[in-house]
Design a protein around this motif. Structure first.
Motif, PDB file in Angstrom:
ATOM      1  N   MET A  95       0.843  -1.197   0.000  1.00 27.59           N
ATOM      2  CA  MET A  95       0.000   0.000   0.000  1.00 27.59           C
ATOM      3  C   MET A  95       0.869   1.234   0.000  1.00 27.59           C
ATOM      4  SD  MET A  95      -3.003  -0.500   2.715  1.00 27.59           S
ATOM      5  CE  MET A  95      -3.322  -2.144   3.236  1.00 27.59           C
ATOM      6  N   ASP A  96       0.371   2.312  -0.618  1.00 31.69           N
ATOM      7  CA  ASP A  96       1.059   3.598  -0.532  1.00 31.69           C
ATOM      8  C   ASP A  96       0.847   4.187   0.859  1.00 31.69           C
ATOM      9  OD1 ASP A  96       1.654   3.245  -3.116  1.00 31.69           O
ATOM     10  OD2 ASP A  96       0.660   5.065  -3.864  1.00 31.69           O
ATOM     11  N   ALA A  97       1.808   4.972   1.286  1.00 37.87           N
ATOM     12  CA  ALA A  97       1.708   5.578   2.615  1.00 37.87           C
ATOM     13  C   ALA A  97       0.693   6.712   2.647  1.00 37.87           C
ATOM     14  CB  ALA A  97       3.075   6.101   3.037  1.00 37.87           C
ATOM     15  N   ASP A  98       0.337   7.233   1.480  1.00 33.96           N
ATOM     16  CA  ASP A  98      -0.468   8.460   1.457  1.00 33.96           C
ATOM     17  C   ASP A  98      -1.970   8.209   1.543  1.00 33.96           C
ATOM     18  OD1 ASP A  98      -0.927   7.376  -0.980  1.00 33.96           O
ATOM     19  OD2 ASP A  98      -0.032   8.979  -2.147  1.00 33.96           O
ATOM     20  N   LEU A  99      -2.364   6.969   1.853  1.00 31.61           N
ATOM     21  CA  LEU A  99      -3.772   6.586   1.995  1.00 31.61           C
ATOM     22  C   LEU A  99      -4.560   6.702   0.693  1.00 31.61           C
ATOM     23  CD1 LEU A  99      -4.540   7.959   5.545  1.00 31.61           C
ATOM     24  CD2 LEU A  99      -4.401   5.576   4.844  1.00 31.61           C
ATOM     25  N   GLN A 100      -3.858   6.695  -0.428  1.00 32.74           N
ATOM     26  CA  GLN A 100      -4.568   6.624  -1.710  1.00 32.74           C
ATOM     27  C   GLN A 100      -5.051   5.195  -1.945  1.00 32.74           C
ATOM     28  OE1 GLN A 100      -1.762   8.617  -4.481  1.00 32.74           O
ATOM     29  NE2 GLN A 100      -3.540   9.774  -5.100  1.00 32.74           N
ATOM     30  N   ASP A 101      -4.480   4.268  -1.181  1.00 37.78           N
ATOM     31  CA  ASP A 101      -4.932   2.878  -1.230  1.00 37.78           C
ATOM     32  C   ASP A 101      -5.655   2.603   0.080  1.00 37.78           C
ATOM     33  OD1 ASP A 101      -3.493   2.663  -3.597  1.00 37.78           O
ATOM     34  OD2 ASP A 101      -1.698   1.976  -2.553  1.00 37.78           O
ATOM     35  N   ALA A 157      -4.297   0.261 -12.994  1.00 35.31           N
ATOM     36  CA  ALA A 157      -3.925  -0.656 -11.916  1.00 35.31           C
ATOM     37  C   ALA A 157      -3.067   0.080 -10.909  1.00 35.31           C
ATOM     38  CB  ALA A 157      -3.166  -1.845 -12.478  1.00 35.31           C
ATOM     39  N   ARG A 158      -3.361  -0.125  -9.631  1.00 31.42           N
ATOM     40  CA  ARG A 158      -2.505   0.447  -8.604  1.00 31.42           C
ATOM     41  C   ARG A 158      -1.605  -0.662  -8.088  1.00 31.42           C
ATOM     42  NH1 ARG A 158      -2.874   5.387  -7.130  1.00 31.42           N
ATOM     43  NH2 ARG A 158      -1.767   4.815  -5.250  1.00 31.42           N
ATOM     44  N   ASP A 159      -0.632  -0.264  -7.287  1.00 31.48           N
ATOM     45  CA  ASP A 159       0.233  -1.304  -6.734  1.00 31.48           C
ATOM     46  C   ASP A 159      -0.406  -1.946  -5.499  1.00 31.48           C
ATOM     47  OD1 ASP A 159       2.286  -1.134  -8.621  1.00 31.48           O
ATOM     48  OD2 ASP A 159       3.102   0.633  -7.650  1.00 31.48           O
ATOM     49  N   GLU A 201      -7.770  11.242  -3.468  1.00 30.36           N
ATOM     50  CA  GLU A 201      -6.629  12.152  -3.554  1.00 30.36           C
ATOM     51  C   GLU A 201      -5.682  11.963  -2.387  1.00 30.36           C
ATOM     52  OE1 GLU A 201      -7.137  16.217  -4.935  1.00 30.36           O
ATOM     53  OE2 GLU A 201      -9.044  15.600  -5.795  1.00 30.36           O
ATOM     54  N   ARG A 202      -4.426  12.202  -2.655  1.00 25.07           N
ATOM     55  CA  ARG A 202      -3.381  12.089  -1.633  1.00 25.07           C
ATOM     56  C   ARG A 202      -3.764  12.897  -0.400  1.00 25.07           C
ATOM     57  NH1 ARG A 202       2.019  12.026  -0.267  1.00 25.07           N
ATOM     58  NH2 ARG A 202       2.807  10.577  -1.784  1.00 25.07           N
ATOM     59  N   MET A 203      -3.539  12.308   0.803  1.00 27.08           N
ATOM     60  CA  MET A 203      -4.005  12.959   2.004  1.00 27.08           C
ATOM     61  C   MET A 203      -3.170  14.180   2.372  1.00 27.08           C
ATOM     62  SD  MET A 203      -5.121  11.103   5.422  1.00 27.08           S
ATOM     63  CE  MET A 203      -3.755  11.734   6.296  1.00 27.08           C
TER      64      MET A 203
HETATM   65 MG    MG Z   1       0.077   8.601  -3.998  1.00 25.73          MG
END
Ligand code: MG
Ligand code: UDP
Length: 309
Positions: A95-101, A157-159, A201-203
């Motif tokens: 997961m990305d750290a920015d809570l986009q996932d 696709a996201r990671d 959106e990125r937090m």
């Molecule tokens: Mg991001």
């Protein structure tokens, strides 16, 4: 009890690391209900801010939090690989750290795993909040990849992906230096369930990807999973041979029939420039592949760890 490893690549994410942890742990009751133990592995990809310190504070409060500290910035691909290598879980999720996932999706992902899928992947269906020009090129890239690569690479696709141990081991067996994870996932195969969600959106903080960086990344992806550009080079070469041959015939016949005097050096220069341009272009393509091969043969490590806990 099964173990879930959460792999989180971080580059200058001091603002989001803690919020991510809080958000993830909102699933605590779900984890408990499934008898899931959780470990969170933050990969500090050479951040220039206090990311490592923030993770250390988290680790002191909760020893399920771990950190792999890189010696410099190696890029997200390397960070994910390091995460997979460190993960001990029966399940691994990135997961990305920015809570986009959104971690809130985890229960649904697990319900699909229960139905026999090896992998639950996510794709965003909208690109809301993204500059239109970026969306345009991103879409174009995926369409191109679909055409020129046998490996399936899904648009949007996201990671963000939940995988079984078996899939992670398959990914770890691919030791290439030029890593393009979106392609690697497709290449290893396995039963994959795609979940769709609206772009979030990125937090906090800002994106680490400039347009230029994304463009280079796209080119890397093309070269890692397709040899079509090399084929283009040979096709262009053949095409020019045919054109030249026809033109030679035309000129010989014209001279014999009409006795045309030699003329037209401007057209000559144009042709000369065009052909040498195409030649340089094709040599360039070959050079790019050669460069990739060169980097691979050096057999350098994918990342270097400074410390970990
Ligand atoms: Mg991001
Ligand atoms: N990231 C990383 N190394 C890098 C660039 C990014 O580990 O060199 C991480 C970043 O911290 C984040 C994730 O990769 O957790 C996705 O990055 P970002 O949110 O900037 O990308 P975007 O979501 O805008 O595509």
């Amino acid at each position: 009890m099964a173990l879930l490893s959460v792999v989180v690549p971080c580059y200058n994410e001091e603002e989001t690391v803690e919020d991510f942890y809080t958000e993830l742990m909102k699933n605590a009751s779900f984890f408990a209900s499934r008898d899931l133990e959780v470990e969170v592995i933050y990969i500090n990809d050479g951040s220039k801010d206090r990311t490592a310190e923030v993770v250390k504070n988290l680790h002191e409060k909760d020893e399920r939090v771990h950190l792999v500290n890189f010696s410099r910035n190696f890029g997200k691909e390397s960070a994910m690989f390091a995460g997979f290598e460190s993960a001990r879980g029966d399940y691994v999720v990135t997961m990305d750290a920015d809570l986009q996932d959104p971690p809130a999706l985890l229960p649904e992902m697990f319900s699909w795993m229960d139905q026999g899928f090896d992998c639950v992947a996510t794709r965003r269906v909208s690109r809301k909040g993204e500059p239109p020009i970026r969306s345009f090129f991103a879409r174009g890239f995926y369409r191109l990849m679909q055409k020129i690569s046998k490996t399936e690479i899904v648009d949007g696709a996201r990671d963000y992906r939940l995988m079984t141990r078996q899939v992670v081991d398959a990914i770890l067996s691919m030791k290439e230096y030029n890593r393009f994870t979106k392609g690697i996932y497709g290449w290893v195969g396995f039963q994959t369930k795609w979940l769709e969600f609206e772009n979030v959106e990125r937090m906090k903080g800002e994106t680490k990807w400039s347009f230029w960086k994304l463009l280079l990344y796209a080119l890397d992806g093309i070269m890692a999973f397709s040899t079509a550009p090399l084929a283009i080079a040979s096709v262009l070469g053949m095409l020019f041979c045919v054109v030249a041959f026809v033109m030679i015939l035309v000129i010989i016949i014209r001279t014999l029939a009409f006795g045309d005097p030699t003329s037209g050096w401007p057209s000559m220069v144009c042709i000369y420039l065009l052909v040498s341009g195409v030649q340089l272009f094709c040599v360039g393509i070959v050079g790019q592949y050669l460069a990739k091969t060169y980097m691979e043969t050096k057999n350098r490590p994918i990342y270097i760890v400074k410390d970990r806990f």
